[in-house]
Scaffold this motif. Structure first.
Motif, PDB file in Angstrom:
ATOM      1  N   GLU A  40     -39.610 -16.995  84.675  1.00 45.23           N
ATOM      2  CA  GLU A  40     -41.010 -16.574  84.779  1.00 45.23           C
ATOM      3  C   GLU A  40     -41.101 -15.503  85.867  1.00 45.23           C
ATOM      4  O   GLU A  40     -41.155 -15.816  87.061  1.00 45.23           O
ATOM      5  N   SER A  44     -41.880 -15.481  73.767  1.00 44.50           N
ATOM      6  CA  SER A  44     -42.572 -15.269  75.032  1.00 44.50           C
ATOM      7  C   SER A  44     -43.801 -14.400  74.848  1.00 44.50           C
ATOM      8  O   SER A  44     -43.708 -13.325  74.241  1.00 44.50           O
ATOM      9  N   ASP A  54     -50.852 -14.293  82.351  1.00 46.57           N
ATOM     10  CA  ASP A  54     -51.437 -15.499  81.770  1.00 46.57           C
ATOM     11  C   ASP A  54     -50.717 -15.799  80.453  1.00 46.57           C
ATOM     12  O   ASP A  54     -51.345 -16.019  79.418  1.00 46.57           O
ATOM     13  N   GLU A 114     -47.443 -17.456  77.914  1.00 42.30           N
ATOM     14  CA  GLU A 114     -47.095 -18.777  77.389  1.00 42.30           C
ATOM     15  C   GLU A 114     -45.857 -18.653  76.524  1.00 42.30           C
ATOM     16  O   GLU A 114     -45.445 -17.551  76.136  1.00 42.30           O
ATOM     17  N   VAL A 144     -44.591 -19.720  72.852  1.00 42.42           N
ATOM     18  CA  VAL A 144     -45.105 -20.156  71.568  1.00 42.42           C
ATOM     19  C   VAL A 144     -43.906 -20.605  70.735  1.00 42.42           C
ATOM     20  O   VAL A 144     -42.958 -19.841  70.534  1.00 42.42           O
ATOM     21  N   ARG A 149     -47.766 -24.558  72.137  1.00 45.78           N
ATOM     22  CA  ARG A 149     -47.877 -23.505  73.147  1.00 45.78           C
ATOM     23  C   ARG A 149     -47.744 -24.129  74.535  1.00 45.78           C
ATOM     24  O   ARG A 149     -48.322 -25.181  74.807  1.00 45.78           O
ATOM     25  N   ILE A 150     -46.990 -23.452  75.402  1.00 40.90           N
ATOM     26  CA  ILE A 150     -46.773 -23.934  76.766  1.00 40.90           C
ATOM     27  C   ILE A 150     -47.157 -22.821  77.728  1.00 40.90           C
ATOM     28  O   ILE A 150     -46.541 -21.748  77.709  1.00 40.90           O
ATOM     29  N   PRO A 151     -48.168 -23.020  78.579  1.00 37.61           N
ATOM     30  CA  PRO A 151     -48.562 -21.969  79.524  1.00 37.61           C
ATOM     31  C   PRO A 151     -47.419 -21.618  80.475  1.00 37.61           C
ATOM     32  O   PRO A 151     -46.713 -22.496  80.984  1.00 37.61           O
ATOM     33  N   MET A 152     -47.207 -20.321  80.703  1.00 35.20           N
ATOM     34  CA  MET A 152     -46.178 -19.818  81.600  1.00 35.20           C
ATOM     35  C   MET A 152     -46.703 -18.564  82.296  1.00 35.20           C
ATOM     36  O   MET A 152     -47.655 -17.936  81.816  1.00 35.20           O
TER      37      MET A 152
END
Length: 520
Positions: free
Chosen positions: A142, A475, A480, A482, A484, A496-499
Protein backbone atom coordinates in the motif's frame (compact mmCIF):
# COMPACT_ATOMS: atom_id res chain seq x y z
CA UNK A 1 38.22 62.52 -13.66
CA UNK A 2 35.47 64.81 -12.33
CA UNK A 3 32.96 63.04 -14.60
CA UNK A 4 33.91 59.63 -13.17
CA UNK A 5 33.65 60.95 -9.61
CA UNK A 6 30.20 62.39 -10.37
CA UNK A 7 28.95 59.10 -11.80
CA UNK A 8 30.31 57.13 -8.82
CA UNK A 9 28.71 59.53 -6.31
CA UNK A 10 25.38 59.44 -8.12
CA UNK A 11 25.41 55.67 -8.05
CA UNK A 12 26.01 55.64 -4.30
CA UNK A 13 23.17 58.12 -3.72
CA UNK A 14 20.81 56.07 -5.92
CA UNK A 15 21.67 52.90 -4.03
CA UNK A 16 21.16 54.62 -0.68
CA UNK A 17 17.75 55.95 -1.72
CA UNK A 18 16.51 52.63 -3.20
CA UNK A 19 14.59 50.05 -1.15
CA UNK A 20 16.77 47.24 0.24
CA UNK A 21 17.07 44.40 -2.30
CA UNK A 22 15.54 41.18 -1.02
CA UNK A 23 18.12 38.51 -0.25
CA UNK A 24 17.63 35.11 -1.88
CA UNK A 25 16.89 32.41 0.70
CA UNK A 26 19.90 30.30 1.68
CA UNK A 27 18.54 26.91 0.66
CA UNK A 28 21.44 24.96 2.15
CA UNK A 29 20.97 26.67 5.51
CA UNK A 30 17.21 26.09 5.39
CA UNK A 31 17.77 22.41 4.62
CA UNK A 32 20.26 22.09 7.47
CA UNK A 33 17.84 23.70 9.92
CA UNK A 34 14.57 22.01 8.94
CA UNK A 35 15.35 18.86 6.94
CA UNK A 36 18.76 17.38 7.72
CA UNK A 37 17.76 15.76 11.01
CA UNK A 38 15.40 13.35 9.22
CA UNK A 39 16.69 13.32 5.64
CA UNK A 40 20.44 13.34 6.30
CA UNK A 41 23.04 16.07 6.10
CA UNK A 42 23.94 15.22 2.53
CA UNK A 43 20.32 14.59 1.42
CA UNK A 44 21.18 10.89 1.45
CA UNK A 45 18.36 9.89 3.79
CA UNK A 46 18.03 8.92 7.43
CA UNK A 47 14.78 8.48 9.30
CA UNK A 48 13.17 10.08 6.26
CA UNK A 49 13.87 9.27 2.61
CA UNK A 50 16.77 10.60 0.59
CA UNK A 51 15.95 13.91 -1.09
CA UNK A 52 17.62 13.53 -4.45
CA UNK A 53 16.22 13.73 -8.00
CA UNK A 54 16.61 9.96 -8.35
CA UNK A 55 14.56 9.31 -5.21
CA UNK A 56 11.90 11.90 -6.00
CA UNK A 57 10.96 10.51 -9.40
CA UNK A 58 7.36 9.82 -8.37
CA UNK A 59 6.84 13.29 -6.87
CA UNK A 60 6.49 16.02 -9.48
CA UNK A 61 8.44 19.14 -8.68
CA UNK A 62 5.32 21.32 -8.78
CA UNK A 63 3.78 19.12 -6.06
CA UNK A 64 6.83 19.06 -3.80
CA UNK A 65 6.15 22.58 -2.50
CA UNK A 66 2.70 21.47 -1.34
CA UNK A 67 4.27 18.57 0.56
CA UNK A 68 6.66 20.95 2.34
CA UNK A 69 3.87 23.40 3.12
CA UNK A 70 1.20 20.89 4.18
CA UNK A 71 3.31 17.95 5.37
CA UNK A 72 2.50 14.25 5.18
CA UNK A 73 0.83 13.09 8.41
CA UNK A 74 0.99 9.42 7.37
CA UNK A 75 4.79 9.50 7.57
CA UNK A 76 5.16 12.12 10.35
CA UNK A 77 6.28 14.79 7.87
CA UNK A 78 5.46 18.14 9.56
CA UNK A 79 3.89 21.09 7.73
CA UNK A 80 6.10 24.14 7.20
CA UNK A 81 3.55 26.42 5.58
CA UNK A 82 3.43 28.73 8.61
CA UNK A 83 7.16 28.50 9.34
CA UNK A 84 8.65 29.15 5.90
CA UNK A 85 7.79 31.78 3.31
CA UNK A 86 6.78 30.90 -0.24
CA UNK A 87 10.25 31.92 -1.46
CA UNK A 88 11.93 29.73 1.15
CA UNK A 89 9.78 26.73 0.20
CA UNK A 90 10.61 27.27 -3.48
CA UNK A 91 14.30 27.48 -2.63
CA UNK A 92 14.09 24.18 -0.76
CA UNK A 93 12.32 22.53 -3.68
CA UNK A 94 15.01 23.69 -6.12
CA UNK A 95 17.69 22.53 -3.69
CA UNK A 96 16.45 18.96 -3.24
CA UNK A 97 15.81 18.51 -6.97
CA UNK A 98 19.35 19.62 -7.86
CA UNK A 99 21.68 16.70 -8.67
CA UNK A 100 24.69 16.06 -6.48
CA UNK A 101 28.09 17.08 -7.79
CA UNK A 102 29.20 13.45 -7.94
CA UNK A 103 28.09 9.91 -7.24
CA UNK A 104 27.82 9.53 -3.46
CA UNK A 105 29.55 6.71 -1.63
CA UNK A 106 27.71 4.02 0.26
CA UNK A 107 30.09 1.27 1.18
CA UNK A 108 30.48 -1.61 3.58
CA UNK A 109 30.90 0.61 6.65
CA UNK A 110 27.66 2.48 5.96
CA UNK A 111 25.80 -0.75 5.24
CA UNK A 112 26.96 -2.50 8.38
CA UNK A 113 26.17 0.57 10.50
CA UNK A 114 22.57 0.53 9.22
CA UNK A 115 21.90 -3.18 9.80
CA UNK A 116 19.10 -4.05 12.23
CA UNK A 117 18.51 -7.58 13.54
CA UNK A 118 15.02 -7.78 15.06
CA UNK A 119 15.13 -11.43 16.05
CA UNK A 120 17.77 -14.13 16.20
CA UNK A 121 16.99 -16.55 13.34
CA UNK A 122 17.33 -19.41 15.83
CA UNK A 123 14.36 -18.03 17.78
CA UNK A 124 11.93 -17.98 14.86
CA UNK A 125 8.92 -20.33 15.12
CA UNK A 126 9.24 -23.69 13.40
CA UNK A 127 5.67 -23.76 12.09
CA UNK A 128 3.10 -21.15 11.00
CA UNK A 129 1.48 -19.37 13.94
CA UNK A 130 -1.74 -18.87 11.97
CA UNK A 131 -4.27 -21.12 10.27
CA UNK A 132 -4.00 -19.72 6.74
CA UNK A 133 -2.37 -21.61 3.88
CA UNK A 134 1.19 -20.18 3.97
CA UNK A 135 1.50 -20.65 0.21
CA UNK A 136 -1.71 -18.78 -0.58
CA UNK A 137 -0.82 -15.57 1.20
CA UNK A 138 -0.58 -12.26 -0.63
CA UNK A 139 1.84 -9.46 0.18
CA UNK A 140 -0.06 -6.27 -0.67
CA UNK A 141 2.02 -3.09 -0.94
CA UNK A 142 0.00 0.00 0.00
CA UNK A 143 2.04 2.93 -1.28
CA UNK A 144 -0.47 5.55 -0.16
CA UNK A 145 0.60 5.42 3.48
CA UNK A 146 3.68 3.17 3.16
CA UNK A 147 2.22 0.04 4.71
CA UNK A 148 2.08 -3.62 3.76
CA UNK A 149 -0.85 -5.99 4.32
CA UNK A 150 -0.53 -9.77 4.43
CA UNK A 151 -3.79 -11.15 3.02
CA UNK A 152 -5.26 -14.65 3.34
CA UNK A 153 -5.85 -15.84 -0.23
CA UNK A 154 -8.65 -18.20 0.80
CA UNK A 155 -10.77 -16.07 3.13
CA UNK A 156 -9.59 -12.73 1.68
CA UNK A 157 -9.14 -11.43 5.21
CA UNK A 158 -6.16 -9.24 6.18
CA UNK A 159 -3.95 -11.09 8.67
CA UNK A 160 -1.20 -8.55 9.39
CA UNK A 161 -0.62 -4.91 8.47
CA UNK A 162 2.69 -3.21 9.19
CA UNK A 163 4.49 0.03 8.37
CA UNK A 164 7.08 -0.34 5.64
CA UNK A 165 10.06 1.71 4.60
CA UNK A 166 9.32 4.73 2.40
CA UNK A 167 8.40 4.07 -1.25
CA UNK A 168 8.78 0.33 -1.70
CA UNK A 169 9.87 -0.51 -5.22
CA UNK A 170 10.29 -3.59 -7.38
CA UNK A 171 7.78 -6.00 -5.89
CA UNK A 172 7.91 -8.58 -3.11
CA UNK A 173 10.36 -11.49 -3.35
CA UNK A 174 10.14 -14.72 -1.35
CA UNK A 175 12.45 -17.39 -0.05
CA UNK A 176 12.08 -20.60 -2.12
CA UNK A 177 9.86 -22.22 0.54
CA UNK A 178 7.67 -19.10 0.84
CA UNK A 179 8.58 -18.69 4.51
CA UNK A 180 10.09 -15.19 4.25
CA UNK A 181 9.23 -12.13 2.20
CA UNK A 182 11.88 -9.59 1.18
CA UNK A 183 11.05 -5.98 0.26
CA UNK A 184 13.20 -3.14 -1.06
CA UNK A 185 12.56 0.59 -0.84
CA UNK A 186 13.59 3.24 -3.30
CA UNK A 187 15.84 4.58 -0.52
CA UNK A 188 17.97 1.46 -0.46
CA UNK A 189 16.46 -0.37 2.52
CA UNK A 190 16.10 -4.13 2.19
CA UNK A 191 13.76 -5.71 4.72
CA UNK A 192 13.05 -9.34 5.63
CA UNK A 193 9.80 -10.49 7.29
CA UNK A 194 8.73 -13.84 8.70
CA UNK A 195 5.39 -15.07 7.32
CA UNK A 196 5.10 -17.83 9.94
CA UNK A 197 5.19 -15.52 12.96
CA UNK A 198 4.26 -12.22 11.24
CA UNK A 199 7.28 -10.30 12.48
CA UNK A 200 10.27 -8.39 11.05
CA UNK A 201 13.54 -10.32 10.97
CA UNK A 202 16.23 -7.94 9.66
CA UNK A 203 16.83 -4.75 7.71
CA UNK A 204 19.80 -3.07 6.08
CA UNK A 205 20.35 -0.07 3.88
CA UNK A 206 22.51 -1.20 0.96
CA UNK A 207 22.26 1.89 -1.24
CA UNK A 208 20.93 5.41 -1.60
CA UNK A 209 18.61 4.63 -4.49
CA UNK A 210 17.76 1.00 -5.20
CA UNK A 211 16.06 -0.41 -8.26
CA UNK A 212 15.01 -3.87 -7.08
CA UNK A 213 16.11 -7.09 -5.40
CA UNK A 214 16.20 -10.80 -6.24
CA UNK A 215 16.46 -13.96 -4.12
CA UNK A 216 18.65 -16.82 -5.30
CA UNK A 217 17.06 -20.10 -6.32
CA UNK A 218 18.75 -21.89 -3.41
CA UNK A 219 17.51 -19.27 -0.95
CA UNK A 220 20.97 -18.39 0.37
CA UNK A 221 21.49 -14.98 -1.19
CA UNK A 222 19.74 -11.69 -1.92
CA UNK A 223 21.00 -9.39 -4.69
CA UNK A 224 20.17 -5.69 -4.94
CA UNK A 225 20.71 -3.43 -7.93
CA UNK A 226 21.39 0.23 -7.16
CA UNK A 227 21.10 3.40 -9.17
CA UNK A 228 22.98 5.29 -6.44
CA UNK A 229 25.76 4.40 -6.02
CA UNK A 230 26.42 2.32 -9.14
CA UNK A 231 26.71 -1.05 -7.43
CA UNK A 232 25.24 -4.53 -7.13
CA UNK A 233 25.21 -5.81 -3.56
CA UNK A 234 25.00 -9.48 -2.60
CA UNK A 235 23.66 -10.25 0.89
CA UNK A 236 23.42 -13.35 3.02
CA UNK A 237 19.67 -14.04 3.12
CA UNK A 238 19.61 -15.07 6.78
CA UNK A 239 20.67 -11.73 8.30
CA UNK A 240 21.04 -9.54 5.16
CA UNK A 241 24.72 -9.09 5.93
CA UNK A 242 26.50 -7.81 2.78
CA UNK A 243 28.97 -10.34 1.44
CA UNK A 244 30.02 -8.75 -1.85
CA UNK A 245 29.85 -5.25 -3.33
CA UNK A 246 30.25 -5.14 -7.11
CA UNK A 247 30.94 -1.72 -8.68
CA UNK A 248 29.12 -1.56 -12.02
CA UNK A 249 31.80 -0.41 -14.45
CA UNK A 250 31.91 -1.11 -18.18
CA UNK A 251 34.83 -2.01 -20.42
CA UNK A 252 35.55 1.65 -21.14
CA UNK A 253 35.61 2.55 -17.45
CA UNK A 254 32.16 4.16 -17.46
CA UNK A 255 29.98 3.35 -14.47
CA UNK A 256 26.29 2.54 -14.78
CA UNK A 257 23.04 2.50 -12.92
CA UNK A 258 21.33 -0.87 -12.64
CA UNK A 259 18.01 -1.15 -14.50
CA UNK A 260 16.91 -4.47 -13.00
CA UNK A 261 18.28 -7.60 -11.33
CA UNK A 262 16.55 -10.99 -11.40
CA UNK A 263 17.31 -14.53 -10.33
CA UNK A 264 17.59 -17.32 -12.92
CA UNK A 265 17.16 -20.52 -10.86
CA UNK A 266 17.93 -23.03 -13.65
CA UNK A 267 21.19 -21.17 -14.26
CA UNK A 268 22.01 -20.68 -10.55
CA UNK A 269 22.71 -17.04 -11.20
CA UNK A 270 21.58 -13.45 -10.86
CA UNK A 271 21.21 -11.47 -14.10
CA UNK A 272 21.30 -7.67 -14.29
CA UNK A 273 20.40 -5.16 -17.00
CA UNK A 274 22.43 -1.95 -16.93
CA UNK A 275 21.05 1.46 -17.77
CA UNK A 276 24.15 3.31 -18.97
CA UNK A 277 26.31 0.68 -20.66
CA UNK A 278 25.14 -1.83 -23.31
CA UNK A 279 25.91 -4.95 -21.31
CA UNK A 280 24.15 -7.73 -19.43
CA UNK A 281 25.87 -9.09 -16.33
CA UNK A 282 25.40 -12.62 -15.03
CA UNK A 283 26.63 -13.44 -11.51
CA UNK A 284 26.76 -17.12 -10.63
CA UNK A 285 25.78 -18.21 -7.12
CA UNK A 286 26.49 -21.88 -7.78
CA UNK A 287 29.00 -23.54 -5.41
CA UNK A 288 29.98 -20.26 -3.75
CA UNK A 289 31.85 -20.54 -0.44
CA UNK A 290 30.32 -19.18 2.71
CA UNK A 291 31.48 -15.54 2.50
CA UNK A 292 29.96 -14.56 5.87
CA UNK A 293 32.20 -16.94 7.79
CA UNK A 294 35.27 -16.07 5.74
CA UNK A 295 34.60 -12.34 5.61
CA UNK A 296 35.11 -12.18 1.84
CA UNK A 297 34.42 -8.95 0.00
CA UNK A 298 35.59 -9.05 -3.61
CA UNK A 299 35.20 -6.06 -5.89
CA UNK A 300 34.70 -6.52 -9.60
CA UNK A 301 37.58 -5.30 -11.72
CA UNK A 302 36.71 -3.51 -15.00
CA UNK A 303 38.44 -4.12 -18.29
CA UNK A 304 37.72 -7.82 -18.66
CA UNK A 305 37.08 -9.14 -22.13
CA UNK A 306 33.53 -9.82 -23.30
CA UNK A 307 32.08 -12.98 -21.79
CA UNK A 308 34.87 -13.37 -19.25
CA UNK A 309 34.60 -13.75 -15.48
CA UNK A 310 36.15 -12.00 -12.52
CA UNK A 311 37.55 -13.94 -9.60
CA UNK A 312 36.15 -14.96 -6.23
CA UNK A 313 32.56 -15.74 -5.28
CA UNK A 314 29.72 -14.49 -7.50
CA UNK A 315 31.90 -14.11 -10.60
CA UNK A 316 30.65 -11.63 -13.19
CA UNK A 317 30.07 -12.75 -16.76
CA UNK A 318 29.65 -9.83 -19.15
CA UNK A 319 27.62 -10.01 -22.36
CA UNK A 320 28.19 -6.95 -24.54
CA UNK A 321 25.26 -5.83 -26.74
CA UNK A 322 24.73 -3.28 -29.49
CA UNK A 323 22.00 -1.44 -27.57
CA UNK A 324 21.01 -0.73 -23.98
CA UNK A 325 18.44 -2.75 -22.04
CA UNK A 326 16.11 -1.00 -19.62
CA UNK A 327 14.23 -4.14 -18.60
CA UNK A 328 13.97 -7.75 -19.62
CA UNK A 329 11.96 -10.93 -19.54
CA UNK A 330 12.87 -14.64 -19.59
CA UNK A 331 11.36 -17.61 -21.31
CA UNK A 332 10.30 -20.32 -18.85
CA UNK A 333 13.54 -22.29 -19.33
CA UNK A 334 15.67 -19.20 -18.64
CA UNK A 335 17.60 -19.86 -21.85
CA UNK A 336 16.57 -16.72 -23.71
CA UNK A 337 16.38 -13.21 -22.34
CA UNK A 338 14.10 -10.75 -24.13
CA UNK A 339 14.95 -7.12 -23.46
CA UNK A 340 13.68 -3.73 -24.51
CA UNK A 341 15.96 -1.67 -26.74
CA UNK A 342 16.59 2.00 -26.04
CA UNK A 343 15.70 2.90 -29.64
CA UNK A 344 11.99 2.29 -28.84
CA UNK A 345 11.60 0.37 -32.11
CA UNK A 346 12.48 -3.19 -31.26
CA UNK A 347 13.58 -5.63 -28.60
CA UNK A 348 16.60 -7.88 -28.37
CA UNK A 349 16.74 -11.62 -27.75
CA UNK A 350 19.88 -12.77 -25.96
CA UNK A 351 20.67 -16.46 -25.72
CA UNK A 352 22.30 -16.94 -22.33
CA UNK A 353 23.99 -20.21 -23.32
CA UNK A 354 26.02 -18.68 -26.14
CA UNK A 355 26.19 -15.24 -24.54
CA UNK A 356 25.11 -13.07 -27.46
CA UNK A 357 22.11 -11.52 -29.20
CA UNK A 358 20.37 -13.94 -31.55
CA UNK A 359 17.40 -11.89 -32.79
CA UNK A 360 15.63 -8.56 -32.92
CA UNK A 361 11.89 -8.48 -32.29
CA UNK A 362 9.27 -5.89 -33.15
CA UNK A 363 8.43 -4.18 -29.86
CA UNK A 364 7.78 -0.48 -30.27
CA UNK A 365 6.02 1.77 -27.79
CA UNK A 366 8.19 0.90 -24.77
CA UNK A 367 6.93 -2.58 -23.86
CA UNK A 368 6.77 -3.28 -20.13
CA UNK A 369 8.60 -6.59 -20.31
CA UNK A 370 8.87 -6.91 -16.55
CA UNK A 371 5.12 -7.54 -16.72
CA UNK A 372 5.22 -10.00 -19.61
CA UNK A 373 3.67 -13.47 -19.46
CA UNK A 374 4.05 -16.70 -21.42
CA UNK A 375 1.47 -19.31 -22.44
CA UNK A 376 0.78 -21.95 -25.07
CA UNK A 377 -1.11 -20.84 -28.18
CA UNK A 378 -1.99 -23.36 -30.87
CA UNK A 379 0.78 -25.72 -29.83
CA UNK A 380 3.56 -23.15 -29.54
CA UNK A 381 4.87 -21.03 -26.69
CA UNK A 382 4.28 -17.31 -26.94
CA UNK A 383 4.91 -14.28 -24.82
CA UNK A 384 2.56 -11.33 -24.40
CA UNK A 385 3.40 -7.89 -23.12
CA UNK A 386 1.65 -4.53 -22.73
CA UNK A 387 3.20 -1.29 -23.99
CA UNK A 388 3.72 1.86 -21.95
CA UNK A 389 3.10 4.13 -24.94
CA UNK A 390 1.03 2.09 -27.39
CA UNK A 391 -2.59 0.99 -26.95
CA UNK A 392 -1.80 -2.62 -27.72
CA UNK A 393 -0.68 -6.02 -26.44
CA UNK A 394 2.06 -7.69 -28.48
CA UNK A 395 2.02 -11.48 -28.78
CA UNK A 396 5.39 -12.92 -29.87
CA UNK A 397 6.26 -16.46 -31.00
CA UNK A 398 9.09 -17.68 -28.74
CA UNK A 399 10.59 -19.85 -31.48
CA UNK A 400 10.52 -17.62 -34.55
CA UNK A 401 10.51 -14.32 -32.59
CA UNK A 402 7.84 -13.02 -34.97
CA UNK A 403 4.81 -11.02 -33.88
CA UNK A 404 1.73 -13.23 -34.05
CA UNK A 405 -0.72 -10.46 -33.22
CA UNK A 406 -1.04 -6.96 -31.82
CA UNK A 407 -4.22 -6.84 -29.76
CA UNK A 408 -5.64 -3.32 -29.83
CA UNK A 409 -6.68 -2.00 -26.40
CA UNK A 410 -8.34 1.12 -25.01
CA UNK A 411 -4.98 2.58 -24.02
CA UNK A 412 -1.38 1.83 -23.01
CA UNK A 413 -1.08 -0.75 -20.26
CA UNK A 414 1.25 -1.36 -17.34
CA UNK A 415 0.56 -4.86 -15.98
CA UNK A 416 -0.56 -8.13 -17.54
CA UNK A 417 -1.26 -11.32 -15.60
CA UNK A 418 -2.58 -14.84 -16.07
CA UNK A 419 -2.38 -18.29 -14.43
CA UNK A 420 -1.76 -21.84 -15.62
CA UNK A 421 -5.29 -22.81 -14.51
CA UNK A 422 -7.18 -20.15 -16.44
CA UNK A 423 -7.67 -19.65 -20.20
CA UNK A 424 -7.68 -15.89 -19.72
CA UNK A 425 -5.12 -13.12 -19.41
CA UNK A 426 -5.99 -9.84 -17.71
CA UNK A 427 -4.44 -6.49 -18.60
CA UNK A 428 -5.02 -2.96 -17.37
CA UNK A 429 -5.27 0.27 -19.38
CA UNK A 430 -3.15 2.19 -16.91
CA UNK A 431 -2.33 5.28 -18.97
CA UNK A 432 -4.76 7.68 -20.57
CA UNK A 433 -8.46 8.50 -20.20
CA UNK A 434 -9.56 4.85 -19.96
CA UNK A 435 -7.43 4.04 -16.91
CA UNK A 436 -10.49 2.60 -15.16
CA UNK A 437 -10.82 -0.30 -17.60
CA UNK A 438 -9.50 -3.87 -17.50
CA UNK A 439 -9.42 -6.14 -20.54
CA UNK A 440 -9.77 -9.91 -20.31
CA UNK A 441 -8.16 -11.75 -23.24
CA UNK A 442 -8.88 -15.34 -24.22
CA UNK A 443 -5.46 -17.01 -24.60
CA UNK A 444 -6.99 -19.52 -27.04
CA UNK A 445 -8.20 -16.92 -29.54
CA UNK A 446 -6.17 -13.81 -28.63
CA UNK A 447 -9.43 -11.84 -28.55
CA UNK A 448 -10.72 -9.49 -25.85
CA UNK A 449 -13.77 -11.26 -24.43
CA UNK A 450 -14.65 -8.94 -21.55
CA UNK A 451 -13.92 -5.40 -20.37
CA UNK A 452 -14.46 -4.61 -16.70
CA UNK A 453 -14.69 -1.29 -14.87
CA UNK A 454 -14.14 -2.03 -11.16
CA UNK A 455 -14.15 1.63 -10.08
CA UNK A 456 -15.31 4.13 -12.72
CA UNK A 457 -13.06 7.18 -13.02
CA UNK A 458 -10.30 5.63 -10.94
CA UNK A 459 -7.09 3.84 -11.92
CA UNK A 460 -7.53 0.06 -11.92
CA UNK A 461 -4.37 -2.01 -12.26
CA UNK A 462 -2.14 -4.95 -11.35
CA UNK A 463 -4.10 -8.19 -11.39
CA UNK A 464 -2.82 -11.18 -9.43
CA UNK A 465 -4.32 -14.64 -9.06
CA UNK A 466 -4.79 -16.90 -6.08
CA UNK A 467 -2.68 -20.04 -5.76
CA UNK A 468 -5.25 -22.18 -7.62
CA UNK A 469 -6.06 -19.53 -10.23
CA UNK A 470 -9.75 -19.42 -9.30
CA UNK A 471 -9.82 -15.77 -8.24
CA UNK A 472 -8.28 -12.59 -9.63
CA UNK A 473 -7.42 -9.64 -7.39
CA UNK A 474 -7.44 -6.13 -8.88
CA UNK A 475 -6.04 -2.94 -7.35
CA UNK A 476 -7.98 0.30 -7.34
CA UNK A 477 -4.83 2.40 -7.39
CA UNK A 478 -6.06 5.41 -5.38
CA UNK A 479 -5.63 6.81 -1.86
CA UNK A 480 -9.20 5.74 -1.13
CA UNK A 481 -8.52 2.52 -2.99
CA UNK A 482 -9.43 -1.10 -2.51
CA UNK A 483 -8.80 -4.61 -3.69
CA UNK A 484 -11.57 -6.01 -5.85
CA UNK A 485 -11.76 -9.82 -6.00
CA UNK A 486 -13.30 -11.50 -9.07
CA UNK A 487 -14.24 -15.06 -9.88
CA UNK A 488 -11.67 -15.82 -12.61
CA UNK A 489 -14.09 -18.08 -14.55
CA UNK A 490 -17.31 -16.04 -14.49
CA UNK A 491 -15.77 -12.55 -13.97
CA UNK A 492 -18.33 -11.94 -11.20
CA UNK A 493 -17.30 -9.66 -8.35
CA UNK A 494 -16.77 -11.52 -5.06
CA UNK A 495 -15.52 -9.00 -2.50
CA UNK A 496 -14.00 -5.55 -1.94
CA UNK A 497 -11.34 -4.75 0.67
CA UNK A 498 -10.51 -1.10 1.45
CA UNK A 499 -6.81 -0.28 0.96
CA UNK A 500 -4.64 2.85 0.75
CA UNK A 501 -3.39 2.93 -2.85
CA UNK A 502 -2.60 -0.80 -3.16
CA UNK A 503 -0.03 -0.69 -5.94
CA UNK A 504 0.83 -4.38 -6.12
CA UNK A 505 -0.02 -7.74 -4.63
CA UNK A 506 2.13 -10.85 -4.82
CA UNK A 507 0.94 -14.41 -4.23
CA UNK A 508 3.49 -16.64 -2.48
CA UNK A 509 2.87 -19.80 -4.52
CA UNK A 510 2.79 -18.08 -7.89
CA UNK A 511 6.04 -16.27 -7.17
CA UNK A 512 8.06 -19.18 -5.78
CA UNK A 513 6.95 -21.53 -8.58
CA UNK A 514 7.80 -18.87 -11.19
CA UNK A 515 4.34 -19.10 -12.70
CA UNK A 516 4.23 -18.33 -16.42
CA UNK A 517 1.39 -15.92 -15.69
CA UNK A 518 3.22 -13.59 -13.31
CA UNK A 519 6.42 -11.56 -13.17
CA UNK A 520 9.58 -13.21 -11.91
Amino acid sequence: MRLLLFVFTAALLLAASSPARAQSPDAAALYGEHCAECHGAGRLGGIGPALLPENLGRLRKDKAGQVIAKGRPAVQMPAYGETLSADEIKALVDYVYAPLAGIPEWGLAEMNASQIIYIDPAELPKTPQHKADPLNLFTVVETGDHHVTILDGDSFEPLWRFKSRFALHGGAKYSPDGRFVFLASRDGWVSKYDLYGFQPVAEIRIGINTRNIAVSGDGKWVAAGNTLPHTIVIMDSETLKPVKIIPVIGKNGKSSRVSAVYTAPPRNSFIAALKDIPEIWEMSYEDNPEPVAQGLIHNYQPGLEEGSFDYGPFPVRRIVLDDYLDDFFFDQAYVNLIGTARNAKNGQVVNMRVGRKIADIELSGMPHLGSGITFEYKGRMVMATPHLKDAAISVIDLTTWKTIKRIETKGPGFFMRSHDNTPYAWTDVFFGPNKDLLHIIDKRTLEIVKTLNPAPGKTNAHVEFTRDGKFALVSVWEMDGELVIYDAATFAEVKRIPMVKPSGKYNVFNKITYSSGTSH
